[in-house]
Write an enzyme that holds these catalytic residues in place. Structure first.
Site, PDB file in Angstrom:
ATOM      1  N   SER A  48     126.569  -9.275  84.289  1.00  0.00           N
ATOM      2  CA  SER A  48     125.660  -9.810  83.279  1.00  0.00           C
ATOM      3  C   SER A  48     125.960 -11.265  82.938  1.00  0.00           C
ATOM      4  O   SER A  48     125.137 -11.941  82.326  1.00  0.00           O
ATOM      5  CB  SER A  48     125.731  -8.960  82.004  1.00  0.00           C
ATOM      6  OG  SER A  48     125.287  -7.643  82.245  1.00  0.00           O
ATOM      7  N   CYS A 278     121.588  -2.373  78.217  1.00  0.00           N
ATOM      8  CA  CYS A 278     121.537  -3.843  78.282  1.00  0.00           C
ATOM      9  C   CYS A 278     120.242  -4.314  78.959  1.00  0.00           C
ATOM     10  O   CYS A 278     119.169  -4.129  78.404  1.00  0.00           O
ATOM     11  CB  CYS A 278     122.786  -4.370  78.977  1.00  0.00           C
ATOM     12  SG  CYS A 278     123.074  -6.134  78.720  1.00  0.00           S
ATOM     13  N   PHE A 323     119.072 -12.305  75.787  1.00  0.00           N
ATOM     14  CA  PHE A 323     117.680 -11.962  75.500  1.00  0.00           C
ATOM     15  C   PHE A 323     117.691 -10.686  74.665  1.00  0.00           C
ATOM     16  O   PHE A 323     118.653  -9.911  74.695  1.00  0.00           O
ATOM     17  CB  PHE A 323     116.897 -11.730  76.786  1.00  0.00           C
ATOM     18  CG  PHE A 323     116.708 -12.972  77.620  1.00  0.00           C
ATOM     19  CD1 PHE A 323     115.512 -13.674  77.590  1.00  0.00           C
ATOM     20  CD2 PHE A 323     117.730 -13.439  78.446  1.00  0.00           C
ATOM     21  CE1 PHE A 323     115.340 -14.826  78.352  1.00  0.00           C
ATOM     22  CE2 PHE A 323     117.568 -14.581  79.211  1.00  0.00           C
ATOM     23  CZ  PHE A 323     116.369 -15.273  79.163  1.00  0.00           C
ATOM     24  N   HIS A 362     127.002  -1.862  75.113  1.00  0.00           N
ATOM     25  CA  HIS A 362     127.704  -1.228  76.224  1.00  0.00           C
ATOM     26  C   HIS A 362     128.588  -0.076  75.737  1.00  0.00           C
ATOM     27  O   HIS A 362     129.744  -0.291  75.354  1.00  0.00           O
ATOM     28  CB  HIS A 362     128.564  -2.257  76.959  1.00  0.00           C
ATOM     29  CG  HIS A 362     127.779  -3.155  77.840  1.00  0.00           C
ATOM     30  ND1 HIS A 362     127.583  -2.909  79.180  1.00  0.00           N
ATOM     31  CD2 HIS A 362     127.114  -4.311  77.568  1.00  0.00           C
ATOM     32  CE1 HIS A 362     126.847  -3.868  79.711  1.00  0.00           C
ATOM     33  NE2 HIS A 362     126.533  -4.726  78.746  1.00  0.00           N
ATOM     34  N   GLU A 364     130.097   2.091  77.415  1.00  0.00           N
ATOM     35  CA  GLU A 364     131.200   2.386  78.341  1.00  0.00           C
ATOM     36  C   GLU A 364     132.382   1.453  78.154  1.00  0.00           C
ATOM     37  O   GLU A 364     133.453   1.664  78.742  1.00  0.00           O
ATOM     38  CB  GLU A 364     130.694   2.266  79.788  1.00  0.00           C
ATOM     39  CG  GLU A 364     130.712   0.871  80.382  1.00  0.00           C
ATOM     40  CD  GLU A 364     129.726  -0.104  79.754  1.00  0.00           C
ATOM     41  OE1 GLU A 364     129.909  -1.328  79.917  1.00  0.00           O
ATOM     42  OE2 GLU A 364     128.760   0.354  79.106  1.00  0.00           O
TER      43      GLU A 364
END
Length: 392
Positions: A48, A278, A323, A362, A364
Site C-alpha cells: 500500500s 483498505c 483516499f 487493517h 491483521e
C-alpha cells in the site's frame, strides 16, 4: 561534524539535509508520516506504500534490525524512509540483517538526522507533499534539480498502482499465523500446501495483499487462492469459491476501479460472501455506488481509534490510506459500520441483509493487538451461513 550525505527536497522548495543509508540514488514520491512505534519492516514492505516515502514519527527506527519472517512482501515497496536518528546496530536476537544493508540490497533509500516533528507538522498543515529523496556518499546534490523532480512528480490521484504490485500469476497460500512460544508458523511456509483442515475455499484478489492478511484468512479455516488484480469474474467463478476477499493496495481507487469494480459488482450480485480491507474496502464501496476522495494527509499508523456503530465499541487499529470513502455518497441499503474517532471519516460498510462487508483499517496488523481479529471470524461465519442456506 560529518557532511550531509542525503537530502529530502519538497516541491515547495524546502530542503532537509541528513545522513543517508540504504541504497544510493534518487527517488521521487509522495511523502506521508506514520506514527507506529514498531513494525517499520512491515511498513516498508506493505504494498500500500507504493509511490510513497515514509516519515517515521517514532525516532528509534532500525534498532531491532530486520528478519525475513517480518516481510509483508518479498521486497520493500515504499520508495524510501525518513527518520530522526540514524539507525543503530540491531539489538534483537531475531535480527538477521541491519536495516541499512537490507535497504541497500533492495534499492531503497533512507535518510536520518531529519527534524521529523517539523516535517510531520508541515504534512498535517499543508497536505502530503511531493518530494525527491537523494543519497550520495560524497554529498554532492543539485538542489534545484531535486526540487524540480519533486514538482514533476505526477502524484497519486488517477494513478493505478495495483497493477504494479499485484502477483503476476495465481497461487494457493499455505502458511498459518505465527505460533507464539513455539517460534514458528502454525503450519506451512509461504507457498507450501494449504491448511489441511480448511473448510472454506476463498479467492483473494491481490491489489497489493499483505502476507499476514492471507495468514489470518487461513487461520479461520480458509483454503486461499490468490488471483491478480486484473482477474475477471469468470476466473473467480471457475474456482467455485465460498467467499471472495478484496485485498489492500496502493494508488487511486478510482483508477483501479475501472477494471476492478465491474468484477466486484458481478460477484456481489451473485450472492457470494465478500470481505474487503483498505483498497478492497474502497473498491467494494464504489461497486455498491459510493465515491472516494483524496485525503489531506491520510491515515498512517498503528494507534487509530475506530468506533463500531452497532454497539459503540472502540477498536485501536492500524491504518494506511490516503483516499477515503465519502460516507455522504453511500446509497440506500449500504450501512456505515465503523467511523474514525480522529476525524469522523468512514472506516467500514456493510450491505444490508447480505454477507458483504469491508473495513478501511487493517485487522491483521495486531495494533490493539487483537481488537479487530473478529472480522476474519465474521467472514468465516458468513460463508458457513451461506452454505447452510444453500443446503436448506
Amino acid at each position: 561534524m560529518p557532511h550531509p550525505t542525503a537530502c529530502l527536497a519538497l516541491a515547495d522548495g524546502t530542503v532537509f539535509h541528513g545522513m543517508g543509508f540504504g541504497a544510493v540514488g534518487t527517488a521521487t514520491a509522495e511523502l506521508c508520516f506514520n506514527t507506529a512505534m514498531t513494525g517499520y519492516q512491515e511498513i516498508m514492505t506493505d504494498p500500500s506504500y507504493a509511490g510513497q516515502v515514509v516519515c517515521f514519527t517514532f525516532p528509534h527506527i532500525g534498532n531491532t534490525g530486520v528478519t525475513p519472517e517480518d516481510d509483508e512482501t518479498a521486497d520493500p515497496v515504499a520508495a524510501g524512509m525518513v527518520v530522526r536518528w540514524d539507525p543503530t546496530a540491531p539489538s534483537s536476537w531475531r535480527a538477521a540483517e541491519d536495516l541499512g544493508t537490507w535497504l541497500a540490497r533492495r534499492g531503497r533509500i533512507g535518510i536520518g538526522g531529519v527534524d521529523t516533528r517539523r516535517l510531520t507538522r508541515a504534512i498535517r498543515q499543508q497536505g502530503a507533499p511531493h518530494v525527491a529523496l537523494a543519497h550520495d556518499p560524497e554529498g554532492n546534490f543539485d538542489l534545484e534539480a531535486l526540487v524540480a523532480q519533486a514538482r514533476g512528480f505526477s502524484g497519486l490521484v488517477g494513478l493505478d498502482l495495483a497493477k504494479e504490485v499485484t502477483t503476476r500469476q495465481s497461487y494457493r497460500w499455505g502458511e498459518g499465523k505465527w505460533a507464539w512460544g513455539e517460534g514458528k508458523w502454525a503450519w506451512g511456509e509461504g507457498f507450501a500446501a494449504p491448511r489441511p483442515d480448511a473448510r472454506h475455499r476463498v479467492v483473494a484478489i491481490d491489489y497489493g495483499a499483505k502476507r499476514n492478511i492471507l495468514r489470518s484468512l487461513a487461520h479461520v479455516g480458509c483454503d486461499v487462492t490468490v488471483l491478480p488484480a486484473t482477474a475477471t469474474a469468470e476466473e473467480v467463478r471457475a474456482l467455485n469459491p465460498d467467499g471472495l476477499f478484496l485485498s489492500n493496495g496502493p494508488g487511486d481507487p478510482a483508477a483501479t476501479g475501472e477494471y476492478a469494480v465491474p468484477v466486484i459488482r458481478e460477484m456481489v450480485d451473485s450472492g457470494l460472501p465478500v470481505f474487503g480491507i483498505c483498497l478492497g474496502h474502497q473498491l467494494l464501496a464504489m461497486a455498491l455506488g459510493a465515491r472516494t476522495v483524496k485525503m489531506n494527509h491520510g491515515h498512517h499508523g498503528a494507534n487509530h481509534p475506530v468506533q463500531r456503530r452497532r454497539d459503540g465499541k472502540v477498536e485501536i487499529t492500524s491504518m494506511n490510506h490516503g483516499f477515503t470513502v465519502d460516507a455522504q455518497t453511500l446509497p440506500a441499503g449500504v450501512e456505515e459500520t465503523h467511523v474514525s474517532l480522529f476525524d469522523g471519516s468512514n472506516c467500514g460498510i456493510r450491505l444490508s441483509g447480505r454477507p458483504v462487508f469491508s473495513v478501511q483499517y487493517h485487522p491483521e496488523a495486531s495494533p490493539g493487538p487483537q481488537d479487530s481479529a473478529y472480522l476474519f471470524d465474521d467472514f468465516a461465519a458468513a460463508m458457513d451461513r451461506a452454505k447452510d442456506d444453500a443446503a436448506a
